[in-house]
Design an enzyme around this catalytic site. Structure first.
Site: not given
Length: 455
Positions: A197, A291
């Protein structure tokens, strides 16, 4: 997106670090990988990005959507309890997962506070675990354990460099992905996630990093690669018109149901996170939800069933594959397992029961894909026969039976070397020197992307 948690309850875990040789691993059942083959990127007839399997190729009706769980950061025993053969097998049997994501910590952070000098932890993993930067052997062993278990259970596995600052970790990421691709790259089960991320950094910075790591993987594998994007994987649309170089690359999208919206605008007037992903999909990018969480973006909160249902409807409409955060018993609202769960017996939280309900609609049995190709000095690596025609590599030649196709040949760095239209029968590859290559074979309504080697 998620803050590093601090825990006061310590637990111990015995970690398996002994593995069979990679080439000896054979699945113990027929699962989703046997049925779908290697995951590959492509577009449907409307030009929208999708994920397909090498068994049936890129064509409408052959889209592949796999769903499963993401392991928690490999930094605390309440997470690594499930980074085990027993943990993976139990999730396959009890949750019906098709994919597991192994979110490996990359930094030197010590979540147990041992680095402040107030406690002597030594090598006791029940008291402290650090990431790849300072304990590469331990973290690599954890990853190898999960990958081997996934292959044995015939499910897909995401090898995730779980970092918010991967662009500053190029040397370690290069070393890690080199080893992973060498060890596991020939297995259709394996997917590589390069950058968990990214924070609020530019797409240019992320792309530059990715284009350093992709060639490292391509030296040994043509498997699916996932690339992150700005602001915790919520801006895949920024890659439109500026894609990462190479083949079989998808772009990640992450969301948390309570904190993000799937369409329209946010309360502060920007385009919803899901709308960003929809924009990328509509532009032809393959998107993968590596995710997502049932509650808040920080991992806390209680799942809102209505919002989760709406998110799942959006996901299913776009045929997106996903891994839910998290397969752990950490003290967070998005954790799937309660405190009394262990690797052999899963007890569920509110979030876990919700996700288990979604996973219950996964298939419970699979059929093995037909295979083509012949073993020899020049052999296709795991080449799958496609419905309607077959492809084989023998004697420095590619053979196509049953259709006329366009053939494109790439080196392992993704550079196109050759394009030949209207191939039917035999295409000589004698002009290519010894080495590994990627072939893209496109029929009228389908595509294969596979590796081959000339010795």
């Amino acid at each position: 997106m998620k803050k590093l948690p601090v825990y006061t309850i310590l637990s111990s875990i015995a970690l398996c670090a002994t593995f069979a040789a990679a080439q000896d691993i054979t699945p113990t059942r027929i699962g989703p990988v046997s049925q779908y083959g290697q995951l590959i990127t492509g577009k449907n007839s409307q030009g929208q990005g999708r994920i397909y399997g090498s068994c049936n190729g890129v064509k409408d009706g052959a889209e592949v959507q796999v769903r499963g769980m993401s392991l928690y950061w490999s930094m605390v025993p309440r997470a690594t309890e499930f980074w085990t053969p027993e943990g993976i097998a139990t999730m396959v049997n009890d949750m019906n997962i098709q994919i597991v994501r192994a979110a490996m910590g990359t930094t030197s952070d010590d979540w147990w506070g041992c680095k402040d000098g107030t406690e002597s932890c030594g090598d006791d993993k029940s008291k402290h675990i650090t990431g790849y930067a300072t304990d590469a052997e331990f973290q690599t062993n954890l990853m190898n354990t999960v990958v081997q278990a996934a292959i044995e259970n015939d499910i897909y596995v995401i090898i995730d460099w779980h970092s918010h600052q991967a662009h500053d970790e190029v040397s370690n990421a290069t070393k890690f992905f080199t080893e992973m691709a060498q060890k596991w790259g020939k297995y259709d089960h394996v997917i590589f996630e390069l950058f968990n991320e990214p924070t609020d950094i530019s797409w240019s910075t992320i792309k530059t990093y990715a284009e350093k790591i992709v060639p490292v993987i391509r030296q040994n594998s043509d498997n699916l690669i996932l690339v992150g994007n700005r602001q915790y994987d919520q801006n895949p649309q920024e890659a439109i018109g500026n894609l990462v170089s190479g083949e079989n690359i998808a772009y990640t999208f992450h969301y948390y149901a309570n904190s993000h919206c799937w369409e329209g605008q946010t309360s502060w007037g920007s385009q919803c996170e899901g709308a960003n992903a929809q924009q990328a999909i509509n532009a032809g990018l393959s998107v993968f939800v590596s995710e997502w969480g049932t509650a808040n973006a920080d991992g806390g909160g209680d799942p809102d069933q209505g919002r989760n249902a709406s998110w799942q409807q959006w996901i299913d409409k776009n045929q997106l594959s996903w891994a839910n955060w998290s397969a752990s018993r950490v003290n967070e609202g998005t954790a799937a397992f309660s405190n009394d769960a262990n690797r052999n017996s899963l007890q569920y939280t509110t979030s876990g029961n919700l996700v288990k309900g979604y996973l219950a609609t996964n298939p419970t049995s699979y059929n093995k894909c037909a295979t083509g190709g012949e073993e020899g000095d020049e052999t296709a690596i795991g080449l799958k026969a496609e419905t309607g025609y077959s492809v084989t590599f023998t004697e420095k030649a590619l053979h196509i039976a049953g259709t006329t196709a366009t053939v494109e040949i790439f080196n392992v760095n993704g550079t196109k070397l050759l394009t030949v239209d209207h191939v039917s029968g035999t295409l000589s590859l004698a002009a290519l020197p010894a080495g590994k290559y990627l072939a893209r074979i496109r029929g009228e309504s389908s595509k294969l992307v596979r590796a081959f080697q000339i010795k």
